[in-house]
Scaffold this motif. Structure first.
Motif, PDB file in Angstrom:
ATOM      1  N   SER A   1       0.817  -1.202   0.000  1.00 16.13           N
ATOM      2  CA  SER A   1       0.000   0.000   0.000  1.00 16.13           C
ATOM      3  C   SER A   1       0.857   1.261   0.000  1.00 16.13           C
ATOM      4  O   SER A   1       0.566   2.228  -0.711  1.00 16.13           O
ATOM      5  CB  SER A   1      -0.937  -0.003   1.213  1.00 16.13           C
ATOM      6  OG  SER A   1      -1.820   1.084   1.169  1.00 16.13           O
ATOM      7  N   LEU A   2       1.932   1.258   0.780  1.00 14.47           N
ATOM      8  CA  LEU A   2       2.827   2.413   0.819  1.00 14.47           C
ATOM      9  C   LEU A   2       3.496   2.616  -0.530  1.00 14.47           C
ATOM     10  O   LEU A   2       3.619   3.751  -1.021  1.00 14.47           O
ATOM     11  CB  LEU A   2       3.883   2.219   1.911  1.00 14.47           C
ATOM     12  CG  LEU A   2       4.913   3.342   2.062  1.00 14.47           C
ATOM     13  CD1 LEU A   2       4.222   4.667   2.362  1.00 14.47           C
ATOM     14  CD2 LEU A   2       5.913   3.006   3.147  1.00 14.47           C
ATOM     15  N   PHE A   3       3.911   1.518  -1.153  1.00 13.30           N
ATOM     16  CA  PHE A   3       4.518   1.611  -2.484  1.00 13.30           C
ATOM     17  C   PHE A   3       3.532   2.224  -3.477  1.00 13.30           C
ATOM     18  O   PHE A   3       3.890   3.107  -4.267  1.00 13.30           O
ATOM     19  CB  PHE A   3       4.944   0.213  -2.942  1.00 13.30           C
ATOM     20  CG  PHE A   3       5.500   0.154  -4.332  1.00 13.30           C
ATOM     21  CD1 PHE A   3       6.808   0.542  -4.592  1.00 13.30           C
ATOM     22  CD2 PHE A   3       4.726  -0.285  -5.393  1.00 13.30           C
ATOM     23  CE1 PHE A   3       7.324   0.490  -5.879  1.00 13.30           C
ATOM     24  CE2 PHE A   3       5.232  -0.341  -6.675  1.00 13.30           C
ATOM     25  CZ  PHE A   3       6.538   0.050  -6.923  1.00 13.30           C
ATOM     26  N   LEU A   4       2.284   1.776  -3.433  1.00 12.97           N
ATOM     27  CA  LEU A   4       1.275   2.290  -4.362  1.00 12.97           C
ATOM     28  C   LEU A   4       0.952   3.752  -4.069  1.00 12.97           C
ATOM     29  O   LEU A   4       0.766   4.552  -4.995  1.00 12.97           O
ATOM     30  CB  LEU A   4       0.005   1.442  -4.272  1.00 12.97           C
ATOM     31  CG  LEU A   4       0.139  -0.009  -4.738  1.00 12.97           C
ATOM     32  CD1 LEU A   4      -1.149  -0.776  -4.478  1.00 12.97           C
ATOM     33  CD2 LEU A   4       0.490  -0.082  -6.216  1.00 12.97           C
ATOM     34  N   ARG A   5       0.875   4.115  -2.791  1.00 15.20           N
ATOM     35  CA  ARG A   5       0.597   5.513  -2.453  1.00 15.20           C
ATOM     36  C   ARG A   5       1.700   6.435  -2.950  1.00 15.20           C
ATOM     37  O   ARG A   5       1.447   7.560  -3.381  1.00 15.20           O
ATOM     38  CB  ARG A   5       0.444   5.674  -0.940  1.00 15.20           C
ATOM     39  CG  ARG A   5      -0.946   5.354  -0.425  1.00 15.20           C
ATOM     40  CD  ARG A   5      -1.211   5.954   0.943  1.00 15.20           C
ATOM     41  NE  ARG A   5      -0.290   5.472   1.958  1.00 15.20           N
ATOM     42  CZ  ARG A   5       0.499   6.259   2.666  1.00 15.20           C
ATOM     43  NH1 ARG A   5       0.503   7.546   2.469  1.00 15.20           N
ATOM     44  NH2 ARG A   5       1.301   5.750   3.582  1.00 15.20           N
ATOM     45  N   THR A   6       2.930   5.947  -2.894  1.00 17.69           N
ATOM     46  CA  THR A   6       4.052   6.751  -3.363  1.00 17.69           C
ATOM     47  C   THR A   6       3.950   7.017  -4.857  1.00 17.69           C
ATOM     48  O   THR A   6       4.272   8.110  -5.337  1.00 17.69           O
ATOM     49  CB  THR A   6       5.381   6.056  -3.033  1.00 17.69           C
ATOM     50  OG1 THR A   6       5.460   5.827  -1.618  1.00 17.69           O
ATOM     51  CG2 THR A   6       6.567   6.893  -3.464  1.00 17.69           C
ATOM     52  N   LEU A   7       3.482   6.029  -5.621  1.00 22.86           N
ATOM     53  CA  LEU A   7       3.445   6.161  -7.075  1.00 22.86           C
ATOM     54  C   LEU A   7       2.120   6.700  -7.602  1.00 22.86           C
ATOM     55  O   LEU A   7       2.096   7.383  -8.632  1.00 22.86           O
ATOM     56  CB  LEU A   7       3.728   4.805  -7.736  1.00 22.86           C
ATOM     57  CG  LEU A   7       5.138   4.240  -7.542  1.00 22.86           C
ATOM     58  CD1 LEU A   7       5.291   2.943  -8.317  1.00 22.86           C
ATOM     59  CD2 LEU A   7       6.200   5.234  -7.992  1.00 22.86           C
ATOM     60  N   THR A   8       1.018   6.386  -6.946  1.00 20.71           N
ATOM     61  CA  THR A   8      -0.296   6.772  -7.468  1.00 20.71           C
ATOM     62  C   THR A   8      -1.055   7.739  -6.570  1.00 20.71           C
ATOM     63  O   THR A   8      -2.110   8.235  -6.962  1.00 20.71           O
ATOM     64  CB  THR A   8      -1.180   5.525  -7.675  1.00 20.71           C
ATOM     65  OG1 THR A   8      -1.544   4.982  -6.394  1.00 20.71           O
ATOM     66  CG2 THR A   8      -0.454   4.465  -8.485  1.00 20.71           C
ATOM     67  N   ASN A   9      -0.548   7.971  -5.365  1.00 22.63           N
ATOM     68  CA  ASN A   9      -1.201   8.824  -4.377  1.00 22.63           C
ATOM     69  C   ASN A   9      -2.473   8.196  -3.810  1.00 22.63           C
ATOM     70  O   ASN A   9      -3.283   8.879  -3.194  1.00 22.63           O
ATOM     71  CB  ASN A   9      -1.522  10.205  -4.952  1.00 22.63           C
ATOM     72  CG  ASN A   9      -1.625  11.272  -3.871  1.00 22.63           C
ATOM     73  OD1 ASN A   9      -0.939  11.205  -2.851  1.00 22.63           O
ATOM     74  ND2 ASN A   9      -2.483  12.246  -4.081  1.00 22.63           N
ATOM     75  N   HIS A  10      -2.634   6.875  -4.024  1.00 25.09           N
ATOM     76  CA  HIS A  10      -3.806   6.188  -3.503  1.00 25.09           C
ATOM     77  C   HIS A  10      -3.365   4.851  -2.898  1.00 25.09           C
ATOM     78  O   HIS A  10      -2.512   4.166  -3.457  1.00 25.09           O
ATOM     79  CB  HIS A  10      -4.840   5.953  -4.597  1.00 25.09           C
ATOM     80  CG  HIS A  10      -5.444   7.221  -5.115  1.00 25.09           C
ATOM     81  ND1 HIS A  10      -6.424   7.916  -4.443  1.00 25.09           N
ATOM     82  CD2 HIS A  10      -5.181   7.944  -6.241  1.00 25.09           C
ATOM     83  CE1 HIS A  10      -6.755   8.990  -5.124  1.00 25.09           C
ATOM     84  NE2 HIS A  10      -6.014   9.044  -6.219  1.00 25.09           N
TER      85      HIS A  10
END
Length: 457
Positions: A441-450
């Protein structure tokens, strides 16, 4: 600065005080001047100041690219947009530890900026990191160009990037080798082994790659064709690990800080799966629809929502198992859904299944960089690689998707990534599994902001 001397680099001998001062003919005259030598404590402070000042020299050093008159790089280095992005990242991190998004145009070198923010470690000992592997994918440099192209060649047959993928076969934390599989279409599967070589035994590279199973295939990329084993030797695949680090060849890139994050259990959304066969993932197989499969049941769930497009992109080379697109007045929302069958008979919390589906979620982020590229991929899949389906579009059509791509120039495009795993039980999920979800989730938030979206039993 006086006569070429920078007095910030000189140690003061003492303190000169006076009531009044005036410069006459270039000479400083001070009335009632009194001089006091530096005390030991002041001298010690000055020594520490000098040491600190010297320690910063060369500590931050972004080497810029120098381009010759002929157009080639006379000195390799970072381009101006990359240096600017790195300073922006450093400025953000000096004030906050929250994830941030750096926006860079295509072709300006996002990969190099990302790598420059990580701490590189050369694996000279011949040992893999003591972490679980989440996924394996093509090297990032393939996606830097807006017109990247890769083709797998087997005999007279050629397979485009849109029907090829890499998968991990076996990875042992702290081992010295791992195996991965290149899959092209539904016919070709070749397994390779990458071994880390200790420093005393290395001859050039600190790793080796050999083919261990399956047909010998070639890869067309960068305007040349070479055997796949040679291609991977010079362009090693990217392995992303559970702690947020990534391995490429013998180079391990680690985050500058621990990025541990536990997924909020309350965000997990359970579904009633009814008579779904949890060991059947794909909705389409051997030319027939499987009505009780996980994908089909979840598509039926999506059909009750606002998605203007629901696309079955399952098979080798997929962007996701299911692509759902909502078309709002000002925003286009794309969700890449990844489904995972259960390796057990009943819902539980099987860590192997979770690593696999979270790895698929991370792998799909390359399709969140550019909406037209995703549309081009879905167009290729619908027109050339339906794999026996009458169409990949469950809702919407290719013509309408092309119209939406044109409309996307005037709208904001939001990307989300979700996993669907009925074999995951929300009740009683362990912290270790929440940590896996949290890392993804943190990886995705870093790249997509979600954050990651999780659907379970």
């Amino acid at each position: 600065m006086v006569n070429g001397f920078d007095f910030t680099d000189l140690a003061p001998a003492g303190v000169l005080r006076g009531t009044d001062g005036e410069v006459i003919d270039g000479i400083l005259e001070i009335a009632d001047a009194r001089f006091r030598e530096v005390e030991d404590s002041l001298a010690e402070g000055n020594r520490l100041r000098a040491e600190a000042h010297a320690s910063w020299r060369g500590g931050i050093n972004y080497v810029s690219e120098l381009v010759a008159v002929e157009g080639h790089a006379a000195r390799p280095g970072l381009r101006a947009p990359q240096i600017g992005a790195l300073h922006a990242i450093a400025a953000h991190w000096s004030l906050s530890k929250d994830p941030a998004i750096i926006v860079m145009p295509t072709g300006t070198g996002k990969t190099e900026v990302m790598l420059a923010t990580l701490v590189p470690e050369l694996r000279k000992g011949g040992v893999l990191p003591d972490e679980h592997a989440m996924m394996i994918d093509w090297p990032d440099q393939l996606f830097e160009s807006a017109s990247f192209k890769i083709t797998v060649v087997h005999g007279e047959n050629k397979y485009s990037f849109h029907e090829c993928q890499l998968d991990l076969v076996e990875w042992t934390p702290a081992g010295n080798e791992f195996t991965f599989k290149l899959k092209a279409g539904s016919e070709v599967e070749t397994v390779f082994k990458m071994t880390l070589v200790p420093e005393g035994e290395a001859q050039g590279l600190f790793y080796s790659i050999v083919r261990v199973e399956g047909p010998d295939v070639s890869i067309e990329a960068f305007n040349k064709t070479d055997l796949a084993v040679n291609f991977f030797a010079t362009n090693p695949p990217l392995v992303r690990l559970a702690d947020g680090s990534q391995l490429s060849g013998e180079i391990l890139l680690k985050p500058r800080e621990e990025l541990a994050e536990v997924y909020d259990q309350e965000l997990i959304a359970p579904l009633a799966w009814g008579d779904t066969l949890q060991n059947q993932e794909s909705r389409w197989k051997d030319g027939a629809l499987r009505p009780r499969s996980i994908q089909q049941k979840f598509i039926e769930h999506l059909e009750q929502g606002p998605s203007a497009f629901i696309i079955d992109d399952d098979d080798a080379g997929e962007s996701a198992d299911i692509v759902a697109i909502e078309d709002g007045e000002q925003t286009i929302t794309v969700t890449l859904w990844h489904c995972k069958y259960s390796s057990g008979a009943a819902p539980g919390n099987r860590v192997k299944d979770l690593y696999e589906v979270c790895g698929q979620a991370q792998k799909s982020t390359k399709w969140t960089w550019n909406f037209p590229n995703l549309v081009a991929h879905l167009t290729e899949r619908e027109t050339k690689h339906r794999a026996g389906r009458p169409t990949r579009f469950v809702r919407g059509s290719l013509d309408r998707l092309v119209v939406l791509r044109k409309a996307s120039r005037r709208k904001y495009v939001v990307f989300r990534v979700g996993i669907v795993q009925p074999g995951l039980s929300k009740a009683g999920i362990e912290n270790d599994h929440l940590a896996i979800l949290g890392s993804t989730s943190l990886f995705l938030r870093t790249l997509t902001n979600h954050p990651l979206v999780v659907i379970s039993s």
